[in-house]
Write a protein that holds these residues in place. Structure first.
Motif, PDB file in Angstrom:
ATOM      1  N   PHE A  69       0.824  -1.215   0.000  1.00  0.00           N
ATOM      2  CA  PHE A  69       0.000   0.000   0.000  1.00  0.00           C
ATOM      3  C   PHE A  69       0.857   1.264   0.000  1.00  0.00           C
ATOM      4  O   PHE A  69       2.065   1.231   0.247  1.00  0.00           O
ATOM      5  CB  PHE A  69      -0.916   0.009   1.223  1.00  0.00           C
ATOM      6  CG  PHE A  69      -0.170   0.042   2.543  1.00  0.00           C
ATOM      7  CD1 PHE A  69       0.206   1.244   3.120  1.00  0.00           C
ATOM      8  CD2 PHE A  69       0.173  -1.142   3.190  1.00  0.00           C
ATOM      9  CE1 PHE A  69       0.911   1.278   4.314  1.00  0.00           C
ATOM     10  CE2 PHE A  69       0.871  -1.119   4.387  1.00  0.00           C
ATOM     11  CZ  PHE A  69       1.238   0.090   4.949  1.00  0.00           C
ATOM     12  N   LYS A  93      -7.006   0.575  -6.760  1.00  0.00           N
ATOM     13  CA  LYS A  93      -7.072   0.514  -5.296  1.00  0.00           C
ATOM     14  C   LYS A  93      -7.002  -0.901  -4.750  1.00  0.00           C
ATOM     15  O   LYS A  93      -6.500  -1.113  -3.642  1.00  0.00           O
ATOM     16  CB  LYS A  93      -8.361   1.189  -4.803  1.00  0.00           C
ATOM     17  CG  LYS A  93      -8.338   2.699  -4.921  1.00  0.00           C
ATOM     18  CD  LYS A  93      -9.594   3.301  -4.314  1.00  0.00           C
ATOM     19  CE  LYS A  93      -9.564   4.819  -4.421  1.00  0.00           C
ATOM     20  NZ  LYS A  93     -10.787   5.413  -3.841  1.00  0.00           N
ATOM     21  N   PRO A  97      -3.546  -0.442  -2.394  1.00  0.00           N
ATOM     22  CA  PRO A  97      -4.430   0.313  -1.484  1.00  0.00           C
ATOM     23  C   PRO A  97      -3.803   1.632  -1.026  1.00  0.00           C
ATOM     24  O   PRO A  97      -2.577   1.769  -0.961  1.00  0.00           O
ATOM     25  CB  PRO A  97      -4.609  -0.647  -0.297  1.00  0.00           C
ATOM     26  CG  PRO A  97      -4.251  -1.989  -0.822  1.00  0.00           C
ATOM     27  CD  PRO A  97      -3.204  -1.767  -1.866  1.00  0.00           C
TER      28      PRO A  97
END
Length: 203
Positions: A69, A93, A97
């Motif tokens: 992420f 996403k 993320p």
């Protein structure tokens, strides 16, 4: 400079430069370390964040503490508008993320100085290039800014190379470069959105 502080030290006279140039300032998006990607379980260390951003820690743990992420450092109720635009324009996403880290820091450095015992544990959030926007030398001034960061110093593969000569071209792997490209593309779209701009293709 805040007395007794190791981290809350700013180097740039940003308010002075903005006034001198009569600029309209909407916010700053600061990128610092955006190349480190590791999707394996347990590749993201959370050792320094449990007491300061517990919600973030729990979120990362729930997905296996993977270093896949991008983190965003934003002060609650101050920099949230910038995060809104970034989140709105963030690409892929599910694969990459976007996770917000929102320590409950005050608006002005003078408030930090008055309650240093309370805020000293958040020092790590004011030791990168966004800090001169959050807490400039003029202690009763602040500017909206967010830091976009891969948490490299706490991420496997980079944690042992951070600020060392071993941080070299070996990190230029395809998966890392695609990770970085996603961040750059998303931020480019965000800036255009914030500024109501357009991108025209060259002919």
């Amino acid at each position: 400079y805040l007395k007794g502080s190791k981290y809350f030290v700013q180097q740039y006279l940003i308010p002075t430069e903005i006034r001198k140039n009569r600029a309209t300032f909407k916010g700053a998006f600061v990128m610092d370390m955006i190349l480190s990607y590791n999707n394996s379980m347990g590749s993201q260390s959370l050792r320094d964040f449990w007491p300061t951003v517990p919600t973030f820690v729990e979120d990362v743990k729930e997905t296996g503490s993977r270093g896949n992420f991008v983190s965003v450092w934003a002060r609650r109720n101050i920099d949230q508008d910038l995060y809104f635009f970034l989140d709105k324009n963030w690409r892929n996403k599910s694969k990459y993320p976007l996770k917000i880290m929102d320590p409950p820091l005050p608006t002005y450095s003078s408030e930090v100085a008055k309650s240093w015992a309370k805020y000293s544990k958040y020092g790590t959030f004011a030791r990168s290039d966004h800090a001169s926007f959050w807490y400039p030398i003029e202690k009763d001034t602040t500017f909206r800014a967010i830091l976009i960061n891969d948490l490299g110093p706490w991420r496997r593969d980079m944690s042992t190379h951070y600020h060392r000569v071993s941080d070299d071209t070996r990190m230029l792997k395809r998966e890392n470069l695609e990770f970085m490209k996603n961040t750059v593309d998303s931020l480019f779209a965000t800036v255009l959105d914030v500024a109501s701009g357009n991108c025209f293709a060259r002919h």
